[in-house]
Motif scaffolding. Structure first.
Motif, mmCIF file in Angstrom:
data_model
loop_
_atom_site.group_PDB
_atom_site.id
_atom_site.type_symbol
_atom_site.label_atom_id
_atom_site.label_comp_id
_atom_site.label_asym_id
_atom_site.label_seq_id
_atom_site.Cartn_x
_atom_site.Cartn_y
_atom_site.Cartn_z
ATOM 1 N N GLN A 66 -48.020 79.076 -23.178
ATOM 2 C CA GLN A 66 -46.663 79.574 -23.018
ATOM 3 C C GLN A 66 -46.233 80.432 -24.211
ATOM 4 O OE1 GLN A 66 -47.680 76.412 -23.362
ATOM 5 N NE2 GLN A 66 -46.495 75.002 -22.093
ATOM 6 N N LEU A 112 -38.988 77.481 -25.341
ATOM 7 C CA LEU A 112 -39.635 78.468 -24.484
ATOM 8 C C LEU A 112 -38.888 79.791 -24.559
ATOM 9 C CD1 LEU A 112 -42.019 78.454 -22.377
ATOM 10 C CD2 LEU A 112 -40.253 78.271 -20.622
ATOM 11 N N HIS A 122 -46.644 72.100 -17.977
ATOM 12 C CA HIS A 122 -45.339 72.683 -18.250
ATOM 13 C C HIS A 122 -44.328 71.558 -18.434
ATOM 14 C CE1 HIS A 122 -42.273 75.737 -18.390
ATOM 15 N NE2 HIS A 122 -43.082 76.679 -17.950
#
Length: 325
Positions: free
Chosen positions: A223, A246, A287
């Motif tokens: 990510q 994120l 995730h």
């Protein structure tokens, strides 16, 4: 501590539920069950919000907060029949019984077990919301016993399945076919340093050994994230990695131009390539539910269109109480 009255509910199959009532209404109650000592015990408890580990001991003081399962071993010495000589070392034998405590969900409240330094065993119920209150929980802790710990746990889950009607035992679930396949998760090999090249080399190594996985899990590290507490070139301060946020829902730069000839322009192309060239059937990506450990970065241009908001949780005394363990 809540002023309390313990309650016992016996089920048709034999086991019991432990519960309690209080004179006050609250979103969190702690009730005493009594002194526990002199028994071998195994507890499974949440050492972190997302992680559970075991602990063994012999008294309630060895039972941590956030205990989700408690198994006791009780031994009772009994005299043998007269055919055994009274001066024989084999004049007694031991009957072993196992006692299982399973804290469960009771309506909008969840239950856990915990011990005190004075060896009092307690159970705690909480809703996690100050507005959701109660003065009683009648089915907080499921209690059962048996002479085989494995069968005891298995049968207890089946009894709870029937009584609660909110879940299915493994035997009554449809198992995905790929659970019988050999798979590979990248975490232990790379941690957050996972890369396309490393994944390809790992798959090739498996292939050379004759055990190519049919599915892989690309774990943390793909990510686009940022840690505002970490300065480049300096070591990571323990704990601050969980403040990482994120930046974008797309893959990071490691997974763009990922082909040996830059033929893979994104994650989609990379996944297609390892499926076609390495005979991998499924590719999963790890995730976090909140985007990342610290959520998302609201100031990120890529995130602004989702109108993100940071919401800080109020942690339970149980979850903060195990941080030092």
């Amino acid at each position: 501590m809540s002023p309390e009255t313990l309650r016992f509910l016996r089920l048709e199959q034999g086991p019991h539920f432990l519960g309690a009532t209080s004179t006050i209404s609250s979103s969190r109650h702690v009730f005493n069950l009594g002194i526990l000592q002199g028994y071998k015990l195994l507890s499974l408890f949440r050492v972190k919000i997302w992680w559970m580990i075991p602990r063994v001991g012999r008294s309630a003081s060895d039972v941590p907060m956030e205990t989700q399962l408690l198994l006791l071993e009780a031994r009772e010495e009994t005299a043998l029949e007269d055919e055994v000589s009274s001066d024989s070392d084999e004049s007694t034998t031991e009957n072993t019984c196992y006692i299982l405590f399973l804290p469960v969900l009771d309506g909008q409240f969840r239950a856990t077990l915990q011990g005190t330094q004075s060896n009092e065993l307690q159970f705690c119920i909480e809703s996690g919301d100050a507005r959701v209150q109660t003065s009683q929980s009648l089915e907080a802790v499921f209690v059962n016993s048996g002479d085989n710990p494995f069968e005891l746990i298995k049968n207890s889950i089946k009894i709870l399945e029937k009584h609660k009607g909110t879940f299915c035992h493994l035997e009554n679930k449809r198992i995905p076919a790929h659970l019988d396949w050999f798979g590979w998760c990248t975490w232990d090999a790379f941690y957050t340093e996972v890369s396309p090249q490393g994944i390809r080399e790992g798959l090739q190594s498996f292939s050379n050994g004759g055990c190519l996985p049919k599915f892989i899990i690309i774990d943390d590290g793909w990510q686009e994230t940022i840690n505002t507490f970490h300065k480049e070139g300096e070591p990571v301060i323990e704990g601050t990695q969980f403040a990482t946020r994120l930046v974008d829902i797309k893959e990071n730069k490691k997974f763009t131009n990922a082909g040996s000839d830059n033929s893979c322009n994104n994650f989609h192309d990379f996944v297609d390539s390892i499926k076609q060239n390495m005979n991998v059937k499924y590719v999963y990506m790890w995730h976090a539910l909140a985007g990342y450990w610290g959520g998302v970065l609201p100031s990120s241009d890529a995130m602004k269109k989702y109108n993100p908001k940071l919401v800080y949780p109020i942690q339970s005394p149980g979850t903060t109480g195990t941080l030092e363990i």
